[in-house]
Design a protein around this motif. Sequence first.
Motif: not given
Length: 166
Positions: A73, A105, A108, A111-112
Amino acid sequence: MSPVKKRRKAVVDESACVACGCCAKVCPTGAIEIVRGTTAQVRLALTQLAFEGLPGVQVCGVELEREGKSYTWDTLTLLRGRFPKVKFSLLMGQDMLETIEQWYCAEQLLRTTPMVVYPRYGTAGGQDGLLKLVQRLRSVYSADVTVADFPVQPVSSTDLRLALAQ
């Protein structure tokens, strides 16, 4: 009077070393040892060789510039800051995807970041387990995960690195 033997010193170009062990086999004094496993520099060199000449692909050693633990991340955050117009994706083996929810993370990241996953030989879940996991990650995190249409190889990257070191 016998001739004086001149001592020579071997110099290793670490950027070109792939830990094949050839130098250790021919060293007359046995002074070279190839440590099992590979250094970050060797992994970077192997990655550069693997992707050499592929259009649109650039191998970056940004993780080697940082101190301390390296988290995916944090690396992606740094890269996105340096290259804001680039869409980054993660390439990984099935074994890594099976642990991704335990990563720093993880939510995150899921999701990204688009991910391309390569099926792996001998993983606990097998092909069916991989497809179920991908569906769950898509459902829970809206993850963009693609399973690569790639034949499963009966060897792991760890096995390959160990074979290269011998």
